[in-house]
Design a protein around this motif. Structure first.
Motif, PDB file in Angstrom:
ATOM      1  N   TYR A 157       0.863  -1.191   0.000  1.00 14.39           N
ATOM      2  CA  TYR A 157       0.000   0.000   0.000  1.00 14.39           C
ATOM      3  C   TYR A 157       0.892   1.230   0.000  1.00 14.39           C
ATOM      4  O   TYR A 157       1.872   1.300   0.751  1.00 14.39           O
ATOM      5  N   ASN A 165       2.406   6.835  13.206  1.00 16.55           N
ATOM      6  CA  ASN A 165       2.014   5.482  12.843  1.00 16.55           C
ATOM      7  C   ASN A 165       0.958   5.047  13.853  1.00 16.55           C
ATOM      8  O   ASN A 165       1.255   4.857  15.027  1.00 16.55           O
ATOM      9  N   THR A 166      -0.266   4.884  13.406  1.00 16.67           N
ATOM     10  CA  THR A 166      -1.362   4.535  14.314  1.00 16.67           C
ATOM     11  C   THR A 166      -1.535   3.030  14.500  1.00 16.67           C
ATOM     12  O   THR A 166      -2.447   2.595  15.189  1.00 16.67           O
ATOM     13  N   ASN A 167      -0.656   2.224  13.890  1.00 17.86           N
ATOM     14  CA  ASN A 167      -0.773   0.773  13.977  1.00 17.86           C
ATOM     15  C   ASN A 167      -0.092   0.248  15.230  1.00 17.86           C
ATOM     16  O   ASN A 167       1.010   0.670  15.581  1.00 17.86           O
ATOM     17  N   ASP A 194       2.478  -3.083  13.232  1.00 19.68           N
ATOM     18  CA  ASP A 194       3.292  -3.042  12.027  1.00 19.68           C
ATOM     19  C   ASP A 194       3.955  -1.690  11.811  1.00 19.68           C
ATOM     20  O   ASP A 194       3.380  -0.650  12.132  1.00 19.68           O
ATOM     21  N   SER A 214       3.273   0.792   3.228  1.00 17.29           N
ATOM     22  CA  SER A 214       3.390  -0.311   4.189  1.00 17.29           C
ATOM     23  C   SER A 214       3.446  -1.628   3.422  1.00 17.29           C
ATOM     24  O   SER A 214       2.986  -1.725   2.289  1.00 17.29           O
ATOM     25  N   SER A 229      -1.679  -4.522   4.476  1.00 22.57           N
ATOM     26  CA  SER A 229      -2.812  -3.666   4.815  1.00 22.57           C
ATOM     27  C   SER A 229      -2.770  -3.313   6.294  1.00 22.57           C
ATOM     28  O   SER A 229      -2.520  -4.176   7.138  1.00 22.57           O
ATOM     29  N   MET A 230      -2.984  -2.070   6.595  1.00 23.87           N
ATOM     30  CA  MET A 230      -2.870  -1.626   7.986  1.00 23.87           C
ATOM     31  C   MET A 230      -3.606  -0.314   8.186  1.00 23.87           C
ATOM     32  O   MET A 230      -4.142   0.240   7.246  1.00 23.87           O
ATOM     33  N   ASN A 231      -3.567   0.171   9.418  1.00 22.11           N
ATOM     34  CA  ASN A 231      -4.086   1.504   9.691  1.00 22.11           C
ATOM     35  C   ASN A 231      -3.252   2.525   8.939  1.00 22.11           C
ATOM     36  O   ASN A 231      -2.083   2.299   8.662  1.00 22.11           O
ATOM     37  N   LYS A 232      -3.841   3.631   8.626  1.00 21.98           N
ATOM     38  CA  LYS A 232      -3.137   4.647   7.855  1.00 21.98           C
ATOM     39  C   LYS A 232      -2.284   5.561   8.734  1.00 21.98           C
ATOM     40  O   LYS A 232      -2.487   5.671   9.934  1.00 21.98           O
ATOM     41  N   LEU A 244      -1.268   8.955  10.243  1.00 26.74           N
ATOM     42  CA  LEU A 244      -1.956  10.174  10.647  1.00 26.74           C
ATOM     43  C   LEU A 244      -0.978  11.323  10.461  1.00 26.74           C
ATOM     44  O   LEU A 244       0.092  11.329  11.072  1.00 26.74           O
TER      45      LEU A 244
END
Length: 179
Positions: free
Chosen positions: A51, A82-84, A87, A143, A146-149, A151
């Motif tokens: 992504y 990084n909101t994950n 990862d 990334s 697939s993960m949180n985007k 911010l």
């Protein structure tokens, strides 16, 4: 009587002095250890990223005030988060453009990694007016799955005399790719 007048005058002068400003108590940081200068560079092939996204983040190095002929200088901080929880993600470039759309500065030499919940900042000092009131950052990140985007926000702050001003802006996605 003259003695009391002088004493009263000195007392008024002392009473009129501005209270100690919070900015006088600012913590000075070593640029080498400050988060805004402490990136974790990495070797990542962008072709391997599942992504990828390009963000536009509006910033204001100054804004117009009064009748529009005067400007109020602002410091701008670009915050990338990084909101994950699990990862890492990779920021491949951070470029700063002025009001005319001209490139002012590349902020990173090569991709940086943001580990889970890590934040990095880019600071444009208040005395750097190169960007102008229509400045922006273009941030490209990706990334491996697939993960949180990411911010991305900018916070602007300025003080002059007894006046202070602060506000934030949010990023807008201008391009994205997934495979």
């Amino acid at each position: 009587m003259k003695y009391w007048s002088v004493l009263l005058f000195v007392g008024v002068l002392i009473g009129c002095q501005a209270p100690e400003q919070e900015q006088d108590k600012e913590v000075k940081v070593n640029k080498e250890t400050h988060p805004s200068a402490n990136y974790h560079y990495t070797e990542v092939d962008t072709a391997d990223l599942a992504y990828q996204e390009t963000l536009y983040v509006p910033v204001y190095s100054d804004i117009y005030h009064l009748d529009g002929t005067r400007r109020f200088a602002l410091a701008a901080t670009l915050s990338l988060r990084n909101t994950n929880l699990n990862d890492s993600l990779y920021v491949t470039y951070i470029d700063y453009y002025d009001s005319e759309g001209q490139l002012v500065k590349h902020y990173i030499e090569k991709p940086i990694v943001l580990t889970p919940l890590q934040t990095v900042e880019i600071v444009v000092p208040h005395d750097d007016a190169a960007g102008g009131p229509g400045a922006n950052f273009i941030v490209h990140w990706g990334s491996s799955k697939s993960m949180n985007k990411l911010l991305a926000q900018a916070v602007m702050i300025g003080t002059a005399s007894q006046q202070g001003l602060s506000f934030k802006t949010d990023a807008v996605t201008i391009d994205e790719k997934s495979r």
